[in-house]
Design a protein around this motif. Structure first.
Motif, PDB file in Angstrom:
ATOM      1  N   GLN A 165       0.822  -1.208   0.000  1.00 21.18           N
ATOM      2  CA  GLN A 165       0.000   0.000   0.000  1.00 21.18           C
ATOM      3  C   GLN A 165       0.857   1.259   0.000  1.00 21.18           C
ATOM      4  O   GLN A 165       0.529   2.248  -0.646  1.00 21.18           O
ATOM      5  N   LEU A 166       1.962   1.209   0.687  1.00 18.98           N
ATOM      6  CA  LEU A 166       2.871   2.347   0.699  1.00 18.98           C
ATOM      7  C   LEU A 166       3.374   2.656  -0.706  1.00 18.98           C
ATOM      8  O   LEU A 166       3.485   3.827  -1.103  1.00 18.98           O
ATOM      9  N   ARG A 167       3.645   1.618  -1.465  1.00 19.95           N
ATOM     10  CA  ARG A 167       4.195   1.775  -2.817  1.00 19.95           C
ATOM     11  C   ARG A 167       3.121   1.890  -3.899  1.00 19.95           C
ATOM     12  O   ARG A 167       3.422   2.184  -5.044  1.00 19.95           O
ATOM     13  N   GLY A 168       1.863   1.590  -3.530  1.00 21.92           N
ATOM     14  CA  GLY A 168       0.818   1.569  -4.532  1.00 21.92           C
ATOM     15  C   GLY A 168       0.985   0.416  -5.499  1.00 21.92           C
ATOM     16  O   GLY A 168       0.681   0.526  -6.685  1.00 21.92           O
ATOM     17  N   GLU A 169       1.438  -0.727  -4.997  1.00 24.22           N
ATOM     18  CA  GLU A 169       1.710  -1.894  -5.831  1.00 24.22           C
ATOM     19  C   GLU A 169       0.597  -2.926  -5.656  1.00 24.22           C
ATOM     20  O   GLU A 169       0.522  -3.625  -4.650  1.00 24.22           O
ATOM     21  N   GLY A 170      -0.316  -2.990  -6.617  1.00 28.96           N
ATOM     22  CA  GLY A 170      -1.441  -3.910  -6.531  1.00 28.96           C
ATOM     23  C   GLY A 170      -2.581  -3.404  -5.678  1.00 28.96           C
ATOM     24  O   GLY A 170      -3.675  -3.964  -5.684  1.00 28.96           O
ATOM     25  N   LEU A 171      -2.346  -2.365  -4.915  1.00 28.86           N
ATOM     26  CA  LEU A 171      -3.355  -1.710  -4.074  1.00 28.86           C
ATOM     27  C   LEU A 171      -3.294  -0.211  -4.338  1.00 28.86           C
ATOM     28  O   LEU A 171      -2.270   0.304  -4.796  1.00 28.86           O
ATOM     29  N   ASP A 172      -4.380   0.490  -4.068  1.00 28.48           N
ATOM     30  CA  ASP A 172      -4.350   1.943  -4.187  1.00 28.48           C
ATOM     31  C   ASP A 172      -3.305   2.504  -3.223  1.00 28.48           C
ATOM     32  O   ASP A 172      -3.271   2.125  -2.042  1.00 28.48           O
ATOM     33  N   ASP A 333      -9.871  -5.061  13.072  1.00 29.32           N
ATOM     34  CA  ASP A 333     -10.849  -4.100  13.574  1.00 29.32           C
ATOM     35  C   ASP A 333     -10.841  -2.790  12.800  1.00 29.32           C
ATOM     36  O   ASP A 333     -11.485  -1.830  13.194  1.00 29.32           O
ATOM     37  N   VAL A 334     -10.138  -2.760  11.686  1.00 29.77           N
ATOM     38  CA  VAL A 334      -9.933  -1.498  11.010  1.00 29.77           C
ATOM     39  C   VAL A 334     -11.171  -1.027  10.264  1.00 29.77           C
ATOM     40  O   VAL A 334     -11.198   0.057   9.724  1.00 29.77           O
ATOM     41  N   GLY A 335     -12.219  -1.828  10.236  1.00 29.46           N
ATOM     42  CA  GLY A 335     -13.439  -1.418   9.571  1.00 29.46           C
ATOM     43  C   GLY A 335     -14.022  -0.150  10.157  1.00 29.46           C
ATOM     44  O   GLY A 335     -14.765   0.581   9.498  1.00 29.46           O
ATOM     45  N   ALA A 336     -13.685   0.139  11.437  1.00 29.47           N
ATOM     46  CA  ALA A 336     -14.188   1.348  12.076  1.00 29.47           C
ATOM     47  C   ALA A 336     -13.360   2.569  11.720  1.00 29.47           C
ATOM     48  O   ALA A 336     -13.714   3.690  12.058  1.00 29.47           O
ATOM     49  N   ALA A 337     -12.224   2.360  11.036  1.00 30.14           N
ATOM     50  CA  ALA A 337     -11.350   3.466  10.671  1.00 30.14           C
ATOM     51  C   ALA A 337     -11.950   4.232   9.500  1.00 30.14           C
ATOM     52  O   ALA A 337     -12.797   3.731   8.763  1.00 30.14           O
ATOM     53  N   PRO A 338     -11.509   5.497   9.276  1.00 34.75           N
ATOM     54  CA  PRO A 338     -12.046   6.292   8.178  1.00 34.75           C
ATOM     55  C   PRO A 338     -11.870   5.636   6.820  1.00 34.75           C
ATOM     56  O   PRO A 338     -12.668   5.805   5.937  1.00 34.75           O
ATOM     57  N   ARG A 339     -10.778   4.833   6.674  1.00 36.89           N
ATOM     58  CA  ARG A 339     -10.509   4.215   5.386  1.00 36.89           C
ATOM     59  C   ARG A 339      -9.919   2.828   5.627  1.00 36.89           C
ATOM     60  O   ARG A 339      -9.091   2.639   6.486  1.00 36.89           O
ATOM     61  N   ASP A 340     -10.374   1.843   4.878  1.00 42.11           N
ATOM     62  CA  ASP A 340      -9.925   0.476   5.043  1.00 42.11           C
ATOM     63  C   ASP A 340      -8.595   0.272   4.316  1.00 42.11           C
ATOM     64  O   ASP A 340      -8.523   0.457   3.112  1.00 42.11           O
ATOM     65  N   PRO A 341      -7.512  -0.091   5.030  1.00 39.71           N
ATOM     66  CA  PRO A 341      -6.201  -0.202   4.393  1.00 39.71           C
ATOM     67  C   PRO A 341      -6.116  -1.335   3.385  1.00 39.71           C
ATOM     68  O   PRO A 341      -5.198  -1.384   2.579  1.00 39.71           O
ATOM     69  N   LEU A 342      -7.062  -2.267   3.425  1.00 36.66           N
ATOM     70  CA  LEU A 342      -7.002  -3.388   2.501  1.00 36.66           C
ATOM     71  C   LEU A 342      -7.906  -3.179   1.293  1.00 36.66           C
ATOM     72  O   LEU A 342      -8.035  -4.062   0.447  1.00 36.66           O
ATOM     73  N   ASN A 343      -8.561  -2.020   1.216  1.00 31.80           N
ATOM     74  CA  ASN A 343      -9.432  -1.704   0.080  1.00 31.80           C
ATOM     75  C   ASN A 343     -10.488  -2.773  -0.163  1.00 31.80           C
ATOM     76  O   ASN A 343     -10.773  -3.138  -1.291  1.00 31.80           O
ATOM     77  N   ARG A 344     -11.052  -3.303   0.907  1.00 33.30           N
ATOM     78  CA  ARG A 344     -12.073  -4.328   0.730  1.00 33.30           C
ATOM     79  C   ARG A 344     -13.367  -3.708   0.235  1.00 33.30           C
ATOM     80  O   ARG A 344     -13.684  -2.586   0.549  1.00 33.30           O
TER      81      ARG A 344
END
Length: 344
Positions: A165-172, A333-344
């Protein structure tokens, strides 16, 4: 009389062979039960004696002993050993993932190993294996990493996702979230995340450079590092240590004294040979000939660096900024965060 490391291993090997081969038939080692074979195989694995571990683990795996399959895969995936066979490792990890995908993380003791198998599969799928016609597939690798990360809370999978995710490789690309999860894993004592984050802090990549914090963090990472990660983590430590002046080293000393306790983690196995912290490689030196040594706390330094330890920052929401040392939710538990880091 002193005995060399190679001589010591040879002596131990000679002593162990009769134990494993006492029930041997014509070229085949026999075991009283699959559980006894598993016990002997794990003992040999923990000592680094793969040549003894493999027949015992193969016997147990043939009797459907879960842990035997997992540790056989570990042996075959080990690039530092003489029994490396990535095709076999891949197939074993794939079998574990297929057979135990429904393992309950809350009450099934096999669940953490299923997560590790998924993470290992992701690595193979991402790189590909030519000999069995497995082509690289980043999307499939991310699928495995997401499953390992969210279902089984596997920290290595979370680490790989944070880097992608940091690199934007395969994920936004999301630098703030990538930094955040590297910080979360560093808090938990994940040596790889600590080393990777230290390198970014040293180089000022994706974040503002902080030399003293980088040196302190990589020093903690070296102490936390499992044997299979030590080489690349020590490479980063050498680079940072040699580039740091005395002033930066003094500042780092005060931080290490605190972070070593807060973010330290005892590795599962320090050395495959069972010889503890004996150095396996040559002494590391800087270009100027200085020996690369540890960052240690001392009474003389602690009094002078107390004011250099960064003050505690106020907590922030994931994705809104980066603060090392804050308490954070688990990835599941990150679903409660403003943005999901896994882009689900």
């Amino acid at each position: 009389m002193l005995i060399s490391r190679a001589g010591f291993r040879a002596a131990v090997f000679a002593a162990l062979v009769p134990v494993f081969a006492s029930a041997a038939g014509a070229g085949t080692i026999a075991f009283s039960s699959s559980r006894e074979a598993l016990k002997q195989g794990l003992s040999a694995f923990q000592g680094g004696y793969y040549e003894l571990a493999i027949p015992a683990l193969e016997f147990a795996a043939a009797k459907n002993e879960f842990m035997a399959e997992y540790y056989l895969a570990r042996i075959y995936s080990d690039n530092s050993g003489s029994h490396t066979d990535h095709a076999k490792a891949y197939l074993l990890f794939q079998r574990i993932a297929d057979q135990y995908a429904d393992a309950d993380p809350d009450d099934d003791p096999r669940a953490p190993y299923v997560g590790k198998a998924l993470t290992a599969l992701a690595g193979y799928v991402r790189r590909g294996i030519k000999e069995i016609g497995l082509n690289p597939n980043l999307d499939q690798a991310i699928f495995y990493l997401r499953n390992a990360s969210t279902t089984f809370d596997d920290e290595d999978a979370q680490f790989e996702l944070a880097k992608l995710q940091l690199r934007g490789e395969g994920l936004d690309a999301d630098e703030a979230m990538g930094r955040h999860w590297l910080s979360v894993l560093s808090e938990r004592g994940h040596a790889g995340a600590q080393a990777f984050l230290a390198d970014l802090l040293w180089r000022g990549k994706y974040m503002k450079a902080d030399k003293a914090t980088a040196l302190a963090l990589i020093a903690v990472a070296v102490e936390n590092a499992p044997v299979y990660d030590r080489l690349w983590i020590e490479d980063i430590y050498q680079n940072i240590y040699c580039g740091a002046g005395e002033g930066i080293r003094r500042q780092a000393t005060g931080i290490v004294a605190d972070w070593g306790n807060r973010f330290g983690r005892k590795p599962e196995v320090r050395e495959a040979s069972g010889l503890g912290l004996l150095a396996a490689g040559p002494e590391r030196t800087c270009q100027n000939g200085e020996v690369v040594g540890p960052i240690k706390s001392s009474d003389a330094v602690e009094a002078g660096v107390a004011q250099s330890v960064p003050p505690q920052q106020p907590a922030v929401q994931p994705g809104s900024g980066f603060v090392y040392g804050q308490s954070s939710p688990k990835l599941r538990d990150v679903g409660a965060a403003p943005r999901d880091p896994l882009n689900r």
